[in-house]
Design an enzyme around this catalytic site. Sequence first.
Site, mmCIF file in Angstrom:
data_model
loop_
_atom_site.group_PDB
_atom_site.id
_atom_site.type_symbol
_atom_site.label_atom_id
_atom_site.label_comp_id
_atom_site.label_asym_id
_atom_site.label_seq_id
_atom_site.Cartn_x
_atom_site.Cartn_y
_atom_site.Cartn_z
ATOM 1 N N SER A 137 0.828 -1.200 0.000
ATOM 2 C CA SER A 137 0.000 0.000 0.000
ATOM 3 C C SER A 137 0.872 1.264 0.000
ATOM 4 O O SER A 137 1.675 1.457 -0.909
ATOM 5 C CB SER A 137 -0.963 -0.050 1.193
ATOM 6 O OG SER A 137 -1.997 0.900 1.051
ATOM 7 N N ASP A 227 -10.153 -4.310 -4.811
ATOM 8 C CA ASP A 227 -9.386 -3.238 -4.181
ATOM 9 C C ASP A 227 -9.428 -2.020 -5.101
ATOM 10 O O ASP A 227 -9.148 -2.141 -6.299
ATOM 11 C CB ASP A 227 -7.936 -3.714 -4.001
ATOM 12 C CG ASP A 227 -7.052 -2.727 -3.246
ATOM 13 O OD1 ASP A 227 -7.459 -1.571 -3.066
ATOM 14 O OD2 ASP A 227 -5.950 -3.124 -2.844
ATOM 15 N N HIS A 257 -7.945 -5.380 0.331
ATOM 16 C CA HIS A 257 -6.802 -4.557 0.687
ATOM 17 C C HIS A 257 -6.406 -4.811 2.142
ATOM 18 O O HIS A 257 -7.257 -4.964 3.004
ATOM 19 C CB HIS A 257 -7.161 -3.074 0.506
ATOM 20 C CG HIS A 257 -5.982 -2.161 0.570
ATOM 21 N ND1 HIS A 257 -5.202 -1.876 -0.516
ATOM 22 C CD2 HIS A 257 -5.447 -1.474 1.611
ATOM 23 C CE1 HIS A 257 -4.237 -1.047 -0.167
ATOM 24 N NE2 HIS A 257 -4.361 -0.784 1.120
#
Length: 295
Positions: A137, A227, A257
């Site tokens: 991320s 996601d 996610h």
Amino acid sequence: MTVDEARHQSIRRSQIDAGEFDYRGNRTDSYVPSPHVPGGIPVWIYKPTRCPENVTILIYFHGGGMVVCSRQTHDIMCKRISSEANCIIVNVEYRLAPEHKFPAGPDDAECVTKWVLQHKLSLGGSKSSLVGIAGDSAGATLAASVCHNIPGIAFQVLIYPSVNKQPTLPSYRLFGYGYVLTLPVMAWFNDKYFSNNLEKLDPRASPLLYERFDHLPPTLFIVTSHDPLRDDSFEYAKKLTSAGVPNETLVVEGALHSFFSLPGHFKQCCDKAYSRMTTFIKRQAKTRGIPSASL
């Protein structure tokens, strides 16, 4: 939700869902000298007990929107990857917003990367040890940016990165609500991290906006099927392919996610992703003909 509440929630979730792992190795504290951080940038260094001579060294940046999470929330994951890939991992505690806004995160990431490249021997590696970089991320955003600016990185693993702060791709519309990482949550993170909208156009925040890609190392993307950031990886992979950079993508079907740091809860998804990442890391040393890269 306040920043403190969000940080507490991220720690609590990792305590419940990261699971446990019997790591056969050592985890040590260290501090990377930095002109921006008095006392240095904290890192945890993981070294397997049976470490090959030319062991690969992996720098890891945790996710969390540049606001939450820490070395602690990603500890189990780092232990597993270190063990399964038989590599040294440097798990970085970079500065977070809103106390430290952009570009504090990229500054810390570049500082640690330069230090690791210069200290392979003291970390337990050799002059021949490869140095790779990875993150999930927001941490993958840092990793991608570092590869553009710091030479000498042998490979990168980008786990559902955010590479463009303009949410215009189809996956933002498809999965922007109801799938853990929502558009309002992303806006909350960005509000804490950036001082103004112009900063979002800085390539260190949006690596897709860099002009050159042909100098980047081999790349593995790990992407979740549901996601809002899914298509970021696809677009970045297109840039790499067009530039002649070897890259591959694993799409983990049914995953959401943040799954990657929670192997206790997302066991099958993590088993699949960790296996692919481990294979990719080991292959980098073999393709370069580095002896004793694995045991």
